[in-house]
Design a protein around this motif. Sequence first.
Motif, short mmCIF file in Angstrom:
data_model
loop_
_atom_site.label_atom_id
_atom_site.label_comp_id
_atom_site.label_asym_id
_atom_site.label_seq_id
_atom_site.Cartn_x
_atom_site.Cartn_y
_atom_site.Cartn_z
N ARG A 115 4.30 10.22 3.16
CA ARG A 115 3.07 9.59 3.62
C ARG A 115 3.26 9.09 5.05
NH1 ARG A 115 -1.77 7.77 2.06
NH2 ARG A 115 -2.56 5.83 2.90
N LEU A 116 2.28 9.39 5.89
CA LEU A 116 2.25 8.90 7.25
C LEU A 116 1.16 7.84 7.36
CD1 LEU A 116 3.16 9.13 10.24
CD2 LEU A 116 1.35 10.85 10.52
N PRO A 117 1.53 6.57 7.43
CA PRO A 117 0.51 5.53 7.53
C PRO A 117 -0.15 5.55 8.90
CG PRO A 117 2.69 4.56 7.68
CD PRO A 117 2.89 6.01 7.37
N PHE A 118 -1.44 5.23 8.95
CA PHE A 118 -2.13 5.12 10.22
C PHE A 118 -1.91 3.72 10.80
CE2 PHE A 118 -5.45 8.30 8.44
CZ PHE A 118 -4.64 9.36 8.81
N PRO A 119 -1.97 3.58 12.11
CA PRO A 119 -1.76 2.26 12.72
C PRO A 119 -2.87 1.28 12.40
CG PRO A 119 -2.36 3.90 14.37
CD PRO A 119 -2.09 4.65 13.11
N LYS A 123 0.83 -1.20 0.00
CA LYS A 123 0.00 0.00 0.00
C LYS A 123 0.87 1.25 0.00
CE LYS A 123 -4.30 -1.55 2.21
NZ LYS A 123 -5.18 -1.40 3.40
N GLY A 124 1.96 1.20 0.75
CA GLY A 124 2.84 2.36 0.81
C GLY A 124 3.46 2.69 -0.54
N LEU A 125 3.85 1.66 -1.29
CA LEU A 125 4.39 1.89 -2.63
C LEU A 125 3.37 2.55 -3.53
CD1 LEU A 125 6.30 -1.47 -3.21
CD2 LEU A 125 7.34 0.80 -3.11
N LEU A 126 2.13 2.07 -3.48
CA LEU A 126 1.08 2.62 -4.33
C LEU A 126 0.69 4.03 -3.90
CD1 LEU A 126 -1.15 2.52 -6.45
CD2 LEU A 126 -2.52 1.15 -4.85
N PRO A 148 -8.40 6.22 4.43
CA PRO A 148 -8.50 5.39 5.63
C PRO A 148 -7.17 4.89 6.17
CG PRO A 148 -10.21 4.79 4.06
CD PRO A 148 -9.30 5.73 3.35
N ASP A 149 -6.15 4.83 5.32
CA ASP A 149 -4.89 4.20 5.72
C ASP A 149 -3.76 5.18 5.99
OD1 ASP A 149 -5.76 1.43 5.52
OD2 ASP A 149 -5.92 1.83 3.38
N LEU A 179 17.77 -3.28 -8.24
CA LEU A 179 16.98 -4.49 -8.06
C LEU A 179 16.88 -4.93 -6.60
CD1 LEU A 179 18.13 -6.64 -11.11
CD2 LEU A 179 16.17 -5.10 -10.92
N ALA A 180 17.59 -4.23 -5.74
CA ALA A 180 17.52 -4.55 -4.32
C ALA A 180 16.38 -3.82 -3.63
CB ALA A 180 18.85 -4.21 -3.63
N HIS A 181 15.71 -2.91 -4.36
CA HIS A 181 14.65 -2.11 -3.77
C HIS A 181 13.27 -2.63 -4.17
CE1 HIS A 181 17.53 0.87 -2.34
NE2 HIS A 181 18.13 0.75 -3.51
N ALA A 182 12.31 -2.37 -3.30
CA ALA A 182 10.95 -2.86 -3.53
C ALA A 182 10.30 -2.15 -4.72
CB ALA A 182 10.11 -2.65 -2.27
N ARG A 183 9.51 -2.89 -5.46
CA ARG A 183 8.71 -2.34 -6.56
C ARG A 183 7.48 -3.22 -6.72
NH1 ARG A 183 13.61 -5.39 -7.14
NH2 ARG A 183 13.50 -6.72 -8.98
N ILE A 184 6.47 -2.65 -7.35
CA ILE A 184 5.22 -3.38 -7.53
C ILE A 184 4.69 -3.17 -8.94
CG2 ILE A 184 3.76 -1.50 -6.63
CD1 ILE A 184 2.05 -3.73 -5.31
#
Length: 260
Positions: free
Chosen positions: A224-228, A21-24, A211-212, A89-94
């Motif tokens: 972005r600050l994700p909610f708990p 979700k954070g990536l998106l 919501p997130d 290639l060591a980093h996250a992607r979606i």
Amino acid sequence: MARDGKDVIQPMDEAVRAEAKGLLRGARSATLATLGPDGHPFASLVGLATDIDGTPVILVSGLAAHTGHLAADPRASLLISPGGKGDPLAHARITLKVRARKVVRESEEGLRIRRRYLARQPKAALYADFPDFAFFALEIEGASLNGGFARAFAPTPADLKSDPAHAAALAEVEEGAVEHMNEDHAEAIGLYATRLIGAKTGAWRAIGLDPDGLDMALGSTALRLPFPASVDGPASLRDVLAKLAVKARGDLPQGEIQAI
């Protein structure tokens, strides 16, 4: 996906869902791959934002090749790869498998998407209302998350999007809540950015809520600050923002901070 007869796709958990979700939600650009009339994939760079439920949205010109491709065949793919230092290639992607849908500009959805897109991409205001430009919602049909070497996952659309009931409950109040935060709680926004995320000091502003999490910006930098946990309406939104402000000020005992 298998290697030597062994499935390499790992099970999803809450931490992986949050990463996906954070990536998106955090992306401001992506590579869009459409299908040309010859059947050959065509990749191009697009600006990106999300609707309040997490659906990716793009703003494209009618003169662009990818727009014509989407009109003829709405199937497409979206690669989000923020990268970082060292081996890319060591980093996250979606990669998202999506189906494009043109948004009706003057609809409630269209007005909301325009506002949210321009909050994340303010320079697009120069051309967003040109008659040959249009917003497209990219409905997610599947995904592949590569979290770096030996980390492969297959999130479902439900893993990536916000709870639909929670998104609907916030859609009515989001614009006013963002304005209220910027007008009356600028100090708290700055503390979210600097103390909870570790960003540099500056005139940080809220640019979106869902919501997130909370999206903030300083110039061309977005955070972005994700909610708990997913918030289900205005009351829980106020509660989580207040608790995060207390946490940012360092006013809670350590045990309570970890529980937020």
